[in-house]
Write an enzyme that holds these catalytic residues in place. Structure first.
Site, PDB file in Angstrom:
ATOM      1  N   LYS A  46       0.661  -1.359  -0.112  1.00 11.34           N
ATOM      2  CA  LYS A  46      -0.524  -0.123  -0.018  1.00 11.34           C
ATOM      3  C   LYS A  46       0.913   1.510  -0.059  1.00 11.34           C
ATOM      4  O   LYS A  46       1.793   0.884   0.394  1.00 11.34           O
ATOM      5  CB  LYS A  46      -0.685   0.182   1.119  1.00 11.34           C
ATOM      6  CG  LYS A  46      -2.258  -1.204   0.735  1.00 11.34           C
ATOM      7  CD  LYS A  46      -3.208  -0.929   1.728  1.00 11.34           C
ATOM      8  CE  LYS A  46      -4.026  -2.193   1.605  1.00 11.34           C
ATOM      9  NZ  LYS A  46      -5.354  -2.382   1.995  1.00 11.34           N
TER      10      LYS A  46
ATOM     11  N   ARG B 277      -3.428  -9.896   5.389  1.00  7.96           N
ATOM     12  CA  ARG B 277      -4.104 -10.511   3.919  1.00  7.96           C
ATOM     13  C   ARG B 277      -2.599  -9.567   2.540  1.00  7.96           C
ATOM     14  O   ARG B 277      -2.443  -8.398   3.185  1.00  7.96           O
ATOM     15  CB  ARG B 277      -4.914  -8.695   3.555  1.00  7.96           C
ATOM     16  CG  ARG B 277      -5.906  -9.139   2.333  1.00  7.96           C
ATOM     17  CD  ARG B 277      -7.182  -8.832   2.438  1.00  7.96           C
ATOM     18  NE  ARG B 277      -8.018  -8.120   1.219  1.00  7.96           N
ATOM     19  CZ  ARG B 277      -7.165  -7.200   0.226  1.00  7.96           C
ATOM     20  NH1 ARG B 277      -5.974  -6.794   0.079  1.00  7.96           N
ATOM     21  NH2 ARG B 277      -8.080  -7.463  -1.344  1.00  7.96           N
TER      22      ARG B 277
HETATM   23  N1  HH2 Z   1      -7.402  -3.551   1.451  1.00  9.60           N
HETATM   24  C1  HH2 Z   1      -7.510  -3.707  -0.279  1.00  9.60           C
HETATM   25  C2  HH2 Z   1      -8.943  -4.611  -0.444  1.00  9.60           C
HETATM   26  N2  HH2 Z   1      -9.392  -5.394   0.732  1.00  9.60           N
HETATM   27  N3  HH2 Z   1     -10.270  -6.373   2.261  1.00  9.60           N
HETATM   28  C3  HH2 Z   1      -9.720  -6.270   3.655  1.00  9.60           C
HETATM   29  N4  HH2 Z   1     -11.134  -6.403   5.191  1.00  9.60           N
HETATM   30  N5  HH2 Z   1      -8.288  -4.720   4.025  1.00  9.60           N
HETATM   31  C4  HH2 Z   1      -7.962  -4.679   3.446  1.00  9.60           C
HETATM   32  O1  HH2 Z   1      -7.318  -3.751   3.707  1.00  9.60           O
HETATM   33  C5  HH2 Z   1      -7.839  -4.725   1.615  1.00  9.60           C
HETATM   34  C6  HH2 Z   1      -9.624  -5.295   1.515  1.00  9.60           C
HETATM   35  C7  HH2 Z   1      -7.148  -3.271  -1.665  1.00  9.60           C
HETATM   36  O2  HH2 Z   1      -6.017  -3.845  -1.494  1.00  9.60           O
HETATM   37  P1  HH2 Z   1      -6.438  -4.684  -2.745  1.00  9.60           P
HETATM   38  O3  HH2 Z   1      -6.909  -5.744  -3.162  1.00  9.60           O
HETATM   39  O4  HH2 Z   1      -5.161  -5.356  -3.739  1.00  9.60           O
HETATM   40  O5  HH2 Z   1      -6.323  -3.543  -4.149  1.00  9.60           O
HETATM   41  P2  HH2 Z   1      -7.430  -3.018  -5.073  1.00  9.60           P
HETATM   42  O6  HH2 Z   1      -8.563  -2.711  -4.491  1.00  9.60           O
HETATM   43  O7  HH2 Z   1      -7.119  -1.673  -6.410  1.00  9.60           O
HETATM   44  O8  HH2 Z   1      -7.561  -4.685  -5.689  1.00  9.60           O
END
Ligand code: HH2
Length: 288
Positions: A229, A264
């Protein structure tokens, strides 16, 4: 909470003995981390291949999402999210044994993903965006992740302010937990997440990591999603997502020391080793 089980449908996850690793599978074309799998023909095979590999590399559960929640992202229409998520969950269910969570704020996506074999709903809105979501979770008997976010992905990074970020996030999570229980979702099905990167400046995110124990006092397992992040990029002088693995490893190791239950992450092979090593220091280790 010391040790215990998270009930999620027919599966259960043991907490408190070691830190669990959740592998991120983004069935999207536009995720911030550059790992989106929806990039043309053969995407479903790539999802399954990566899911299998993550499990071999140490993932204890997989998180499947069809909508990017990066700052400024536009919502994905329901039909499109279903088209991405449901086949992915179905194919993964046939390929791996670990629990699968579906990362969505839409009740219909959750309902169909649960029917396709998902075991948990990971709702970054903590059951607030879709009025049907609590009922879907309550009736399914699945697990649920309730996450803190200020605003929506579209506007969350527009000048977020807190008097006391740790106290405010704790109060929010306590309120969502009480509300979920009133809707018929027992607390042994709930995981809490302070929402690293969701409506927070770097100093807010770092304070949340330092104070993870405060959230554990609420009596549920705690999840943290720091992987790649922007806070990590900022602290390290402007590194892009692909160069944030070491920074992620530092946050993951410290999150273990501060009592996290689930991390995660995108880079499962590396982070599973980081977690195992950090767990050995924090929880103790014996030669076999
Ligand atoms: N972060 C993201 C998405 N979902 N869910 C939880 N519970 N906690 C988090 O910190 C979290 C999440 C964002 O990361 P990512 O899925 O890699 O990115 P994107 O939303 O751009 O697909």
């Amino acid at each position: 909470m010391t040790t215990g089980q998270l009930v999620c449908g027919r599966r259960a996850l043991r907490f408190g003995e070691r830190t669990l690793v959740m592998g991120v599978l983004n069935v999207t074309p536009d995720s911030f981390s550059g790992d989106g799998l929806l990039t043309g023909p053969g995407w479903l095979d790539r999802v399954v291949e990566l899911g299998r590999r993550m499990v071999q590399e140490g993932a204890d559960l997989l998180d499947v999402g069809g909508e990017s929640t990066r700052p400024g992202a536009d919502p994905v229409p329901l039909d499109e999210e279903l088209r991405r998520v449901v086949p992915a969950v179905e194919a993964l269910r046939a390929a791996v044994e670990v629990p699968i969570s579906v990362d969505t704020t839409k009740a219909e996506v959750a309902r169909r993903a649960l029917r396709a074999g998902a075991d948990l709903v990971n709702d970054i809105s903590a059951l607030r965006f879709d009025p049907e979501m609590a009922r879907v979770v309550a009736e399914a008997g699945c697990g649920v992740v309730l996450m803190h976010m200020k605003g929506t992905p579209k506007d969350m990074q527009a000048d977020p302010r807190y008097e006391d970020v740790v106290a405010e996030v704790r109060e929010f999570l306590a309120e969502r937990l009480r509300w979920a229980e009133q809707q018929g979702i027992s607390r042994d099905r709930v995981v809490l997440d302070p929402g690293f990167g969701f409506g927070k400046r770097p100093e807010h995110n770092l304070a949340l990591v330092r104070n993870l124990r405060v959230f554990r006092e609420l009596g549920c397992p705690v999840l943290l999603g720091p992987s790649r992040k922007s806070t990590i990029g900022v602290v390290l002088g402007g590194l892009p997502p692909a160069d944030r693995v070491e920074g992620t490893a530092a946050v993951v190791a410290l999150a273990v020391a501060y009592g996290v239950d689930v991390v995660r992450v995108h880079d499962v092979r590396v982070m599973a080793r980081v977690v195992r090593m950090a767990d050995a220091v924090v929880r103790g280790w014996k030669p076999r």
